[in-house]
Design a protein around this motif. Structure first.
Motif, PDB file in Angstrom:
ATOM      1  N   THR A 160      36.545  29.850  36.381  1.00 22.99           N
ATOM      2  CA  THR A 160      36.345  31.181  36.953  1.00 22.99           C
ATOM      3  C   THR A 160      35.552  31.104  38.252  1.00 22.99           C
ATOM      4  OG1 THR A 160      34.298  31.574  35.734  1.00 22.99           O
ATOM      5  CG2 THR A 160      36.363  32.213  34.664  1.00 22.99           C
ATOM      6  N   CYS A 161      35.791  32.084  39.105  1.00 26.54           N
ATOM      7  CA  CYS A 161      35.082  32.190  40.379  1.00 26.54           C
ATOM      8  C   CYS A 161      34.865  33.663  40.679  1.00 26.54           C
ATOM      9  CB  CYS A 161      35.884  31.550  41.502  1.00 26.54           C
ATOM     10  SG  CYS A 161      35.147  31.813  43.141  1.00 26.54           S
ATOM     11  N   SER A 162      33.641  34.008  41.020  1.00 26.99           N
ATOM     12  CA  SER A 162      33.319  35.389  41.334  1.00 26.99           C
ATOM     13  C   SER A 162      32.382  35.429  42.537  1.00 26.99           C
ATOM     14  CB  SER A 162      32.652  36.041  40.119  1.00 26.99           C
ATOM     15  OG  SER A 162      32.340  37.385  40.391  1.00 26.99           O
ATOM     16  N   GLN A 163      32.613  36.388  43.435  1.00 27.04           N
ATOM     17  CA  GLN A 163      31.725  36.554  44.589  1.00 27.04           C
ATOM     18  C   GLN A 163      31.233  38.002  44.649  1.00 27.04           C
ATOM     19  OE1 GLN A 163      32.791  38.440  47.510  1.00 27.04           O
ATOM     20  NE2 GLN A 163      35.018  38.550  47.185  1.00 27.04           N
ATOM     21  N   ASN A 164      29.983  38.148  45.090  1.00 31.02           N
ATOM     22  CA  ASN A 164      29.375  39.479  45.113  1.00 31.02           C
ATOM     23  C   ASN A 164      29.161  40.003  46.531  1.00 31.02           C
ATOM     24  OD1 ASN A 164      27.290  37.875  45.980  1.00 31.02           O
ATOM     25  ND2 ASN A 164      25.863  38.443  44.364  1.00 31.02           N
ATOM     26  N   ARG A 180      44.648  36.919  41.804  1.00 29.26           N
ATOM     27  CA  ARG A 180      43.631  37.745  42.465  1.00 29.26           C
ATOM     28  C   ARG A 180      43.915  39.206  42.103  1.00 29.26           C
ATOM     29  NH1 ARG A 180      41.086  37.521  47.777  1.00 29.26           N
ATOM     30  NH2 ARG A 180      39.077  38.572  47.481  1.00 29.26           N
ATOM     31  N   GLU A 193      41.426  41.283  41.118  1.00 26.76           N
ATOM     32  CA  GLU A 193      40.298  42.069  41.610  1.00 26.76           C
ATOM     33  C   GLU A 193      39.751  41.349  42.821  1.00 26.76           C
ATOM     34  OE1 GLU A 193      37.711  43.260  37.901  1.00 26.76           O
ATOM     35  OE2 GLU A 193      38.489  41.227  37.708  1.00 26.76           O
ATOM     36  N   ARG A 242      36.716  40.597  43.691  1.00 28.14           N
ATOM     37  CA  ARG A 242      35.595  39.689  43.491  1.00 28.14           C
ATOM     38  C   ARG A 242      35.969  38.411  42.739  1.00 28.14           C
ATOM     39  NH1 ARG A 242      31.043  42.095  41.729  1.00 28.14           N
ATOM     40  NH2 ARG A 242      30.306  40.220  40.703  1.00 28.14           N
ATOM     41  N   ASN A 243      37.085  38.395  42.020  1.00 31.24           N
ATOM     42  CA  ASN A 243      37.403  37.258  41.156  1.00 31.24           C
ATOM     43  C   ASN A 243      38.641  36.494  41.618  1.00 31.24           C
ATOM     44  OD1 ASN A 243      35.270  37.870  39.363  1.00 31.24           O
ATOM     45  ND2 ASN A 243      36.541  39.371  38.301  1.00 31.24           N
TER      46      ASN A 243
END
Lengths: 112, 113
Positions: free
Chosen positions: A22-26, A68, A70, A72-73
């Motif tokens: 998983t990868c998430s950015q804020n 992709r 969303e 952010r993810n």
């Protein structure tokens, strides 16, 4: 804190067992990318995304999938991992279209 | 596609000396050239970048130069310190080219006391 978060940091798996990193950015970045890092080869792009539902292949996409859904993810999926996918993986995101990335801390994957 | 070559692969300098890392690129359409620093156990971190309409850029002890005609660019670190020890990567991309960043193979810089 502005960051790119990858999970897990370390993973050992067996050949053929599906896995997801998983990868998430804020930071509300539009652009996201996955790279793999191998000794002597630098970082090679696997897939990138320019926005939700917009993805494209990088230099080494074989054996990987991304989605992709969303902003952010940006998960990386290995449907049937093989030992040659043993590597250090980095997720990155960018506000700009030029590749000025913020990288995550990496996921070290071992496929036995 | 783009190909980025980076030299040297390892570089050892004495503290206080300068360090220079050189890269060449193949695609004349590339117009954005970032440099990343990677410390042990961490992801690469952008330290400086240059665009093709600029020949040189400085930020304190680091500078980058670009020669578009020769298709090469260099990273210069002056007054090196032990905390500069890391792996440095150059990269090249085309703005608007789908965010595709091509990296060099990295330079392991060691600053010795």
């Amino acid at each position: 804190e502005a960051q790119v978060t990858q999970n897990p940091r370390y993973l050992i798996t067996v050949t053929g067992k599906k896995l997801t990193v998983t990868c998430s950015q804020n930071m509300n970045h539009e652009y996201m990318s996955w790279y793999r890092q191998d000794p002597g080869l630098g970082l090679r792009q696997i897939y990138y995304s320019m926005n939700v539902e917009v993805t494209d292949k990088g230099d080494v996409p074989e054996g990987y999938k991304v989605s992709r859904k969303e902003k952010r993810n940006f998960p990386l999926i290995l449907e049937s991992p093989s030992p040659n996918q043993t590597s250090l993986y980095f997720c990155a995101s960018s506000q700009y279209r030029d590749g000025s990335y913020t990288f995550g801390s990496g996921t070290r994957l071992t496929v036995v | 596609g783009e190909n980025v070559e980076q030299h040297p692969s390892t570089l050892s300098v004495q503290e206080g000396d300068s360090a220079v890392i050189k890269c060449t690129y193949s695609d004349s359409a590339s117009n954005y050239f970032p440099w990343y620093k990677q410390e042990l156990g961490k992801g690469p971190q952008l330290i400086i970048d240059i665009r093709s309409n600029v020949g040189e850029k400085k930020d304190q002890r680091i500078a980058v130069t670009l020669n578009k005609t020769a298709k090469h660019f260099s990273l210069h670190i002056t007054e090196t310190q032990p905390e500069d020890s890391a792996v440095y990567f150059c990269a090249a991309s085309i703005t608007g080219g789908g965010n595709k960043l091509t990296f060099g193979t990295g330079t392991q810089l060691k600053v010795e006391l």
